[in-house]
Scaffold this motif. Structure first.
Motif, PDB file in Angstrom:
ATOM      1  N   GLN A  43       0.813  -1.215   0.000  1.00 50.92           N
ATOM      2  CA  GLN A  43       0.000   0.000   0.000  1.00 50.92           C
ATOM      3  C   GLN A  43       0.850   1.269   0.000  1.00 50.92           C
ATOM      4  O   GLN A  43       0.361   2.341  -0.357  1.00 50.92           O
ATOM      5  N   ASP A  44       2.095   1.140   0.416  1.00 49.69           N
ATOM      6  CA  ASP A  44       2.973   2.306   0.491  1.00 49.69           C
ATOM      7  C   ASP A  44       4.417   1.827   0.384  1.00 49.69           C
ATOM      8  O   ASP A  44       4.691   0.614   0.445  1.00 49.69           O
ATOM      9  N   PHE A  45       5.315   2.769   0.211  1.00 52.10           N
ATOM     10  CA  PHE A  45       6.740   2.454   0.138  1.00 52.10           C
ATOM     11  C   PHE A  45       7.496   3.295   1.159  1.00 52.10           C
ATOM     12  O   PHE A  45       7.112   4.441   1.435  1.00 52.10           O
ATOM     13  N   PRO A  46       8.561   2.755   1.720  1.00 56.40           N
ATOM     14  CA  PRO A  46       9.374   3.568   2.636  1.00 56.40           C
ATOM     15  C   PRO A  46      10.173   4.597   1.852  1.00 56.40           C
ATOM     16  O   PRO A  46      10.420   4.421   0.651  1.00 56.40           O
ATOM     17  N   LYS A  47      10.548   5.655   2.503  1.00 52.41           N
ATOM     18  CA  LYS A  47      11.446   6.614   1.871  1.00 52.41           C
ATOM     19  C   LYS A  47      12.795   5.940   1.634  1.00 52.41           C
ATOM     20  O   LYS A  47      13.204   5.061   2.385  1.00 52.41           O
ATOM     21  N   GLY A  48      13.473   6.356   0.591  1.00 54.81           N
ATOM     22  CA  GLY A  48      14.731   5.718   0.221  1.00 54.81           C
ATOM     23  C   GLY A  48      15.760   5.708   1.327  1.00 54.81           C
ATOM     24  O   GLY A  48      16.525   4.739   1.470  1.00 54.81           O
ATOM     25  N   GLU A  49      15.774   6.775   2.141  1.00 60.48           N
ATOM     26  CA  GLU A  49      16.781   6.849   3.205  1.00 60.48           C
ATOM     27  C   GLU A  49      16.501   5.875   4.336  1.00 60.48           C
ATOM     28  O   GLU A  49      17.350   5.678   5.211  1.00 60.48           O
ATOM     29  N   LYS A  50      15.315   5.253   4.350  1.00 60.58           N
ATOM     30  CA  LYS A  50      14.986   4.267   5.378  1.00 60.58           C
ATOM     31  C   LYS A  50      15.495   2.864   5.028  1.00 60.58           C
ATOM     32  O   LYS A  50      15.588   1.997   5.917  1.00 60.58           O
ATOM     33  N   LEU A  51      15.813   2.632   3.753  1.00 59.18           N
ATOM     34  CA  LEU A  51      16.186   1.281   3.342  1.00 59.18           C
ATOM     35  C   LEU A  51      17.433   0.749   4.050  1.00 59.18           C
ATOM     36  O   LEU A  51      17.460  -0.432   4.429  1.00 59.18           O
ATOM     37  N   PRO A  52      18.495   1.551   4.252  1.00 57.66           N
ATOM     38  CA  PRO A  52      19.651   1.010   4.981  1.00 57.66           C
ATOM     39  C   PRO A  52      19.296   0.553   6.388  1.00 57.66           C
ATOM     40  O   PRO A  52      19.796  -0.485   6.861  1.00 57.66           O
ATOM     41  N   ALA A  53      18.427   1.296   7.069  1.00 53.29           N
ATOM     42  CA  ALA A  53      18.034   0.918   8.427  1.00 53.29           C
ATOM     43  C   ALA A  53      17.210  -0.360   8.419  1.00 53.29           C
ATOM     44  O   ALA A  53      17.344  -1.210   9.313  1.00 53.29           O
ATOM     45  N   ILE A  54      16.347  -0.507   7.401  1.00 55.03           N
ATOM     46  CA  ILE A  54      15.544  -1.728   7.300  1.00 55.03           C
ATOM     47  C   ILE A  54      16.448  -2.932   7.068  1.00 55.03           C
ATOM     48  O   ILE A  54      16.314  -3.975   7.732  1.00 55.03           O
ATOM     49  N   ALA A  55      17.393  -2.804   6.135  1.00 48.36           N
ATOM     50  CA  ALA A  55      18.310  -3.903   5.846  1.00 48.36           C
ATOM     51  C   ALA A  55      19.140  -4.260   7.078  1.00 48.36           C
ATOM     52  O   ALA A  55      19.353  -5.446   7.384  1.00 48.36           O
ATOM     53  N   ALA A  56      19.602  -3.240   7.794  1.00 45.86           N
ATOM     54  CA  ALA A  56      20.412  -3.492   8.996  1.00 45.86           C
ATOM     55  C   ALA A  56      19.584  -4.190  10.071  1.00 45.86           C
ATOM     56  O   ALA A  56      20.054  -5.125  10.734  1.00 45.86           O
ATOM     57  N   ALA A  57      18.336  -3.759  10.252  1.00 44.11           N
ATOM     58  CA  ALA A  57      17.477  -4.369  11.270  1.00 44.11           C
ATOM     59  C   ALA A  57      17.184  -5.826  10.954  1.00 44.11           C
ATOM     60  O   ALA A  57      17.021  -6.649  11.856  1.00 44.11           O
ATOM     61  N   LEU A  58      17.150  -6.139   9.649  1.00 47.48           N
ATOM     62  CA  LEU A  58      16.867  -7.509   9.231  1.00 47.48           C
ATOM     63  C   LEU A  58      18.143  -8.329   9.037  1.00 47.48           C
ATOM     64  O   LEU A  58      18.066  -9.519   8.701  1.00 47.48           O
ATOM     65  N   GLY A  59      19.290  -7.684   9.231  1.00 48.93           N
ATOM     66  CA  GLY A  59      20.558  -8.393   9.108  1.00 48.93           C
ATOM     67  C   GLY A  59      20.855  -8.860   7.694  1.00 48.93           C
ATOM     68  O   GLY A  59      21.484  -9.905   7.506  1.00 48.93           O
ATOM     69  N   GLU A  60      20.430  -8.065   6.706  1.00 46.43           N
ATOM     70  CA  GLU A  60      20.638  -8.421   5.297  1.00 46.43           C
ATOM     71  C   GLU A  60      21.478  -7.347   4.604  1.00 46.43           C
ATOM     72  O   GLU A  60      21.357  -6.158   4.913  1.00 46.43           O
ATOM     73  N   PRO A  61      22.346  -7.750   3.639  1.00 47.74           N
ATOM     74  CA  PRO A  61      23.084  -6.747   2.869  1.00 47.74           C
ATOM     75  C   PRO A  61      22.112  -5.864   2.091  1.00 47.74           C
ATOM     76  O   PRO A  61      21.119  -6.357   1.527  1.00 47.74           O
ATOM     77  N   LEU A  62      22.386  -4.590   2.062  1.00 42.78           N
ATOM     78  CA  LEU A  62      21.503  -3.633   1.394  1.00 42.78           C
ATOM     79  C   LEU A  62      21.280  -3.996  -0.072  1.00 42.78           C
ATOM     80  O   LEU A  62      20.152  -3.987  -0.575  1.00 42.78           O
ATOM     81  N   ASP A  63      22.380  -4.325  -0.781  1.00 46.12           N
ATOM     82  CA  ASP A  63      22.266  -4.631  -2.207  1.00 46.12           C
ATOM     83  C   ASP A  63      21.480  -5.916  -2.468  1.00 46.12           C
ATOM     84  O   ASP A  63      20.857  -6.055  -3.525  1.00 46.12           O
ATOM     85  N   ASP A  64      21.516  -6.836  -1.526  1.00 50.36           N
ATOM     86  CA  ASP A  64      20.779  -8.089  -1.704  1.00 50.36           C
ATOM     87  C   ASP A  64      19.285  -7.895  -1.454  1.00 50.36           C
ATOM     88  O   ASP A  64      18.447  -8.408  -2.208  1.00 50.36           O
ATOM     89  N   LEU A  65      18.966  -7.163  -0.403  1.00 49.53           N
ATOM     90  CA  LEU A  65      17.559  -6.989  -0.042  1.00 49.53           C
ATOM     91  C   LEU A  65      16.872  -5.972  -0.946  1.00 49.53           C
ATOM     92  O   LEU A  65      15.707  -6.158  -1.325  1.00 49.53           O
ATOM     93  N   PHE A  66      17.609  -4.918  -1.300  1.00 49.05           N
ATOM     94  CA  PHE A  66      17.031  -3.848  -2.129  1.00 49.05           C
ATOM     95  C   PHE A  66      17.978  -3.535  -3.292  1.00 49.05           C
ATOM     96  O   PHE A  66      18.717  -2.548  -3.256  1.00 49.05           O
TER      97      PHE A  66
END
Length: 291
Positions: A43-66
């Motif tokens: 229904q919505d998308f996070p702002k681009g600057e939130k993606l690094p924090a999401i990847a870090a919280a999930l313990g995934e590399p940024l380039d792999d997850l997004f």
């Protein structure tokens, strides 16, 4: 949409695999649980600057997850640093305008901003400049000559628009341009000689009133005539395409006849032209009946 690819279903699957609930992910990222729910449901998308924090919280590399396609531009560098436009502007001690203009390909960053912003983004100055080129529609590694060929001064922009924007019709003369500028200003603010001097590069100075009049005379947005603003890449592509079609119409392209016969354009060339015309239909403004 963020500058990277975002798949809410994948985020949900990874989150569940880490035994995190939406509230825990939201707390780690600094948003609410309902916001995370909207991301995961599409229904919505996070702002681009939130993606690094999401990847870090999930313990995934940024380039792999997004993942993202193509080279990095300025928006991607900023978002990967976890900064909003306002935060990047604060690092520079300025308003949001220089950052937003550079990211949108309207006006380049001032030289004094480049090293500060590169440090804030955690990249080299060279990487930041390459990303800036991408934001302005230039390929990575674009040579200095190619970069310099983009019209920058007021006179270069006038010449560019006169050369590429009037296929099939006569471009306005310096006298006509001066008349429209003065009419727009409501008083004499420029002479024919002043327009000629701008076009010849003898002067690069023009008042805001003159710039506004030039925009009126040449039917472009006034922001184009601001210092360091460049012709939008999409507009340049469109004008080049129109010029190409006009040159075909005037018979100025060499080798129009298929080699070995006089039967005119080859099927391959006709297909390319038809494709180009099809693309232009989507870029041209709506034409009203009777125009």
């Amino acid at each position: 949409m963020p500058p990277r690819q975002f798949d809410g279903k994948r985020v949900r699957a990874v989150r569940r695999g880490k035994d995190l609930n939406q509230g825990e992910l939201a707390a780690a990222v600094g948003v609410t649980a309902p916001a995370v729910a909207k991301w995961e449901s599409g229904q919505d998308f996070p702002k681009g600057e939130k993606l690094p924090a999401i990847a870090a919280a999930l313990g995934e590399p940024l380039d792999d997850l997004f993942p993202h396609d193509g080279p990095a531009d300025l928006q991607l560098l900023r978002c990967d640093a976890g900064l909003s436009v306002a935060q990047a502007a604060a690092v520079l001690g300025t308003s949001r305008v220089p950052v937003a203009n550079a990211e949108s390909g309207r006006r380049r960053l001032g030289d004094d901003y480049v090293p500060t912003l590169a440090a804030a983004y955690g990249v080299t100055v060279e990487a930041l400049l390459e990303a800036q080129d991408c934001s302005f529609g230039l390929r990575p590694g674009t040579s200095g000559d190619e970069r310099a060929s983009a019209p920058r001064t007021v006179g270069e922009k006038i010449n560019y628009l006169l050369e590429h924007g009037y296929v099939g019709q006569e471009a306005p003369s310096d006298e006509e341009i001066a008349r429209v500028v003065n009419d727009h200003a409501g008083e004499p603010v420029v002479a024919v000689e002043d327009i000629a001097a701008l076009r010849a590069g003898l002067t690069t100075e023009a008042s805001e009133v003159v710039r506004a009049g030039l925009a009126e005379a040449l039917q472009v947005d006034v922001s184009l005539f601001q210092d360091d603003a460049e012709v939008d890449p999409a507009a340049r592509e469109f004008l080049e395409a129109v010029r190409f079609l006009g040159s075909i119409q005037r018979g100025q392209i060499l080798g129009l006849a298929a080699r070995g016969n006089g039967g005119g354009l080859s099927a391959e060339m006709m297909a390319k032209i038809n494709d180009l015309v099809g693309e232009l239909k989507h870029k041209l403004p709506e034409v009203q009946d009777g125009d």
